[in-house]
Design a protein around this motif. Sequence first.
Motif, PDB file in Angstrom:
ATOM      1  N   THR A 382       1.036  -0.693  -0.060  1.00  0.00           N
ATOM      2  CA  THR A 382       0.312  -0.054  -0.336  1.00  0.00           C
ATOM      3  C   THR A 382       0.604   1.067  -0.004  1.00  0.00           C
ATOM      4  N   ALA A 383       2.171   1.388   0.085  1.00  0.00           N
ATOM      5  CA  ALA A 383       2.644   1.950   0.024  1.00  0.00           C
ATOM      6  C   ALA A 383       2.950   3.225   1.065  1.00  0.00           C
ATOM      7  N   ILE A 384       2.492   2.672   2.472  1.00  0.00           N
ATOM      8  CA  ILE A 384       2.308   3.514   3.485  1.00  0.00           C
ATOM      9  C   ILE A 384       3.428   3.407   3.852  1.00  0.00           C
ATOM     10  N   ILE A 385       4.689   2.332   3.499  1.00  0.00           N
ATOM     11  CA  ILE A 385       5.973   2.533   4.090  1.00  0.00           C
ATOM     12  C   ILE A 385       6.610   2.463   2.823  1.00  0.00           C
ATOM     13  N   THR A 386       7.721   3.731   2.759  1.00  0.00           N
ATOM     14  CA  THR A 386       8.227   3.219   1.221  1.00  0.00           C
ATOM     15  C   THR A 386       9.645   2.404   1.010  1.00  0.00           C
ATOM     16  N   THR A 387      10.027   2.419   0.394  1.00  0.00           N
ATOM     17  CA  THR A 387      11.305   0.762  -0.425  1.00  0.00           C
ATOM     18  C   THR A 387      12.313   1.237   1.026  1.00  0.00           C
ATOM     19  N   ASP A 388      12.436   2.340   0.549  1.00  0.00           N
ATOM     20  CA  ASP A 388      14.316   3.430   1.582  1.00  0.00           C
ATOM     21  C   ASP A 388      13.557   3.218   2.702  1.00  0.00           C
ATOM     22  N   GLN A 389      12.275   3.402   4.183  1.00  0.00           N
ATOM     23  CA  GLN A 389      11.923   3.512   4.862  1.00  0.00           C
ATOM     24  C   GLN A 389      12.370   1.592   5.447  1.00  0.00           C
ATOM     25  N   LEU A 390      11.975   0.955   4.505  1.00  0.00           N
ATOM     26  CA  LEU A 390      11.683  -0.442   4.668  1.00  0.00           C
ATOM     27  C   LEU A 390      13.237  -1.198   4.890  1.00  0.00           C
ATOM     28  N   VAL A 391      14.083  -0.526   3.743  1.00  0.00           N
ATOM     29  CA  VAL A 391      15.646  -0.867   4.416  1.00  0.00           C
ATOM     30  C   VAL A 391      16.306  -0.288   5.125  1.00  0.00           C
ATOM     31  N   GLN A 392      15.822   0.367   5.270  1.00  0.00           N
ATOM     32  CA  GLN A 392      16.563   1.182   6.715  1.00  0.00           C
ATOM     33  C   GLN A 392      16.371   0.776   8.126  1.00  0.00           C
ATOM     34  N   GLY A 393      15.062   0.409   7.887  1.00  0.00           N
ATOM     35  CA  GLY A 393      14.681  -0.468   9.225  1.00  0.00           C
ATOM     36  C   GLY A 393      15.391  -1.816   9.497  1.00  0.00           C
ATOM     37  N   PHE A 394      15.887  -2.315   8.435  1.00  0.00           N
ATOM     38  CA  PHE A 394      16.212  -4.218   8.574  1.00  0.00           C
ATOM     39  C   PHE A 394      17.618  -3.319   8.110  1.00  0.00           C
ATOM     40  N   VAL A 395      18.795  -2.027   7.917  1.00  0.00           N
ATOM     41  CA  VAL A 395      19.313  -2.035   8.156  1.00  0.00           C
ATOM     42  C   VAL A 395      19.836  -1.507   9.508  1.00  0.00           C
ATOM     43  N   ARG A 396      18.932  -1.394  10.272  1.00  0.00           N
ATOM     44  CA  ARG A 396      19.272  -0.941  11.783  1.00  0.00           C
ATOM     45  C   ARG A 396      19.379  -2.196  12.763  1.00  0.00           C
ATOM     46  N   VAL A 397      18.394  -3.351  12.393  1.00  0.00           N
ATOM     47  CA  VAL A 397      17.954  -4.321  12.964  1.00  0.00           C
ATOM     48  C   VAL A 397      19.519  -4.975  12.940  1.00  0.00           C
ATOM     49  N   TYR A 398      20.250  -4.725  11.069  1.00  0.00           N
ATOM     50  CA  TYR A 398      21.188  -5.948  11.448  1.00  0.00           C
ATOM     51  C   TYR A 398      22.433  -5.134  11.863  1.00  0.00           C
ATOM     52  N   SER A 399      22.600  -4.504  11.631  1.00  0.00           N
ATOM     53  CA  SER A 399      23.574  -3.628  12.814  1.00  0.00           C
ATOM     54  C   SER A 399      23.423  -3.887  14.551  1.00  0.00           C
ATOM     55  N   GLU A 400      22.657  -3.907  15.224  1.00  0.00           N
ATOM     56  CA  GLU A 400      22.003  -3.988  16.049  1.00  0.00           C
ATOM     57  C   GLU A 400      22.512  -5.505  16.277  1.00  0.00           C
ATOM     58  N   MET A 401      22.113  -6.616  15.943  1.00  0.00           N
ATOM     59  CA  MET A 401      22.289  -7.534  16.126  1.00  0.00           C
ATOM     60  C   MET A 401      23.304  -8.300  17.211  1.00  0.00           C
ATOM     61  N   PRO A 402      24.514  -7.734  17.491  1.00  0.00           N
ATOM     62  CA  PRO A 402      25.002  -8.283  18.741  1.00  0.00           C
ATOM     63  C   PRO A 402      24.512  -7.876  19.845  1.00  0.00           C
ATOM     64  N   ASP A 403      24.058  -6.693  20.273  1.00  0.00           N
ATOM     65  CA  ASP A 403      23.082  -6.781  20.901  1.00  0.00           C
ATOM     66  C   ASP A 403      21.626  -6.333  21.773  1.00  0.00           C
ATOM     67  N   ILE A 404      20.884  -7.312  20.352  1.00  0.00           N
ATOM     68  CA  ILE A 404      19.528  -8.162  20.370  1.00  0.00           C
ATOM     69  C   ILE A 404      20.193 -10.512  20.709  1.00  0.00           C
ATOM     70  N   ASN A 405      21.140 -10.027  20.324  1.00  0.00           N
ATOM     71  CA  ASN A 405      21.507 -11.340  20.668  1.00  0.00           C
ATOM     72  C   ASN A 405      22.149 -11.915  22.400  1.00  0.00           C
ATOM     73  N   LEU A 406      22.169 -10.628  23.479  1.00  0.00           N
ATOM     74  CA  LEU A 406      22.327 -10.710  23.949  1.00  0.00           C
ATOM     75  C   LEU A 406      21.656 -10.869  24.870  1.00  0.00           C
ATOM     76  N   ASP A 407      20.318 -11.247  24.579  1.00  0.00           N
ATOM     77  CA  ASP A 407      19.018 -10.786  25.042  1.00  0.00           C
ATOM     78  C   ASP A 407      17.850 -12.375  25.001  1.00  0.00           C
ATOM     79  N   VAL A 408      18.115 -12.417  23.135  1.00  0.00           N
ATOM     80  CA  VAL A 408      17.837 -13.564  23.181  1.00  0.00           C
ATOM     81  C   VAL A 408      18.943 -14.351  22.082  1.00  0.00           C
ATOM     82  N   PRO A 409      19.134 -15.810  22.933  1.00  0.00           N
ATOM     83  CA  PRO A 409      20.156 -16.628  22.232  1.00  0.00           C
ATOM     84  C   PRO A 409      20.213 -16.955  20.697  1.00  0.00           C
TER      85      PRO A 409
END
Length: 464
Positions: A382-409
């Motif tokens: 529905t283009a409520i969230i644009t492609t660049d915003q989707l990519v930016q959200g995924f990239v943010r998660v990728y960069s913070e995976m080491p910290d997330i892995n501490l809480d969720v093995p």
Amino acid sequence: MEMDTDASTNTMQSTNFNIDRQQVKEKKRTRRDSAKTKDHQNGVLASTNGTNAITNGAVKRAGKLGDRKSRSLYGRGLPKKGGGGGKGTWGKLGDEIEPHLALDNHDPNYDSEEQDADIMYKPVKPKWSREETEKTVIPILNEYFEHAQKMEAIDALSHLNIDDEKPMVVVCLITLAMEKKSEFRELASQLVKSFLDNSQAAENGNNSSSSNSSFMTENELERGFDSLRLCLADLKLDTPDAAEVLGKFIARAIFDGVLSRDIIKVFQTTQTTDEDLENKLSRSCALEADCLLKIRHNNLKYVWGVGGGIQPLEVLKQKMAALLKEYLSSGDSEEAMRCVRDLDVPHFHHEVVYEAIVMAIEVSTKRAISMLVHLLKRFSDTAIITTDQLVQGFVRVYSEMPDINLDVPNAYFFLEQLVDTCYELKVINLKLKVQAPSRSRKRFVSEGDGGRFKTFGDNYFDLV
């Protein structure tokens, strides 16, 4: 004796030659300067020496070529126009600062009454019509909605000759705000307050002259709202809830202290020719304003809500997390999409993507992953969230995976499942899938490496 005769002969010849030469010169000069003389009856003495001659009734003076003296027959030989005439001249120096002389009585435009009477000039300001006022005011108000500078808008309006049409400014302002979102209605309410109280608008350091006095009076503001009441039937065509929106504007103006409560009674008791429509809309507007003012502890400063980019960052994050939790409980994706649109922060939609992926990893269930991936799919389609915003959200998660892995093995495992599902549903592309991190582990010699780095052909290695 013969020699003396020859000498006298030569002397006489030279004398005759000089006389003839002088006569020739005199004849040429006479021809050039005109040699004929006229009688004394014409008013000019005859010229006998050739220095002054008369030709066609005009006196020419030899030896004064290029002077600006009059050549007229009846003149006194004074310079023309006081020495300021002639080709390429605009008068004598200083003529521009001298007072204007009276018109000559031979001038076709001469009026004897104007010469003696004292003429006084008064500035005249033409009154603007309603159409001219609307055509000039609307661009200024649209510009205000872009920069949100109240004093700049008031200064621009103050320079217009609309003293009798100031209520029209209120009509144009609220009509434009009704067709826009709540944040623009909030800007309109702030400008209405600044019309009567410029001290609040001048707090930003603008000490202009217009900040010392109000732009309009309370009576003119009431006339503007009364004109809007008469236009509710037409406003309802573009804004179905025009009566309720106008009621909120009135309640906010009363809360700000620029209107009195008497205007509500006027709206309730007004009788018009169209009993079924005009009175119904007018009373509905008055009822909305009265209800908002009667609610205790109701801060009408936020009658238009706190939306858009003016919200604090932490508040936005809390609202996004709350709508995702509500979606996991209800499964209503339409409601979640509506809530994201109402937040009106398209530049911050990557936070929704980030919160959805992290929530799916933290919940760690197939149901949660499936529902949140489905929601991301709806956002993408529905283009409520644009492609660049989707990519930016995924990239943010990728960069913070080491910290997330501490809480969720098992964070990397659930992230891999989510990324694969999103790629299958075409939410993300292959490049973004390859960029997903994986949990590294120590490799042993028994696994065949032999302690040496081996090259291999990776089809997706260049995509990273």
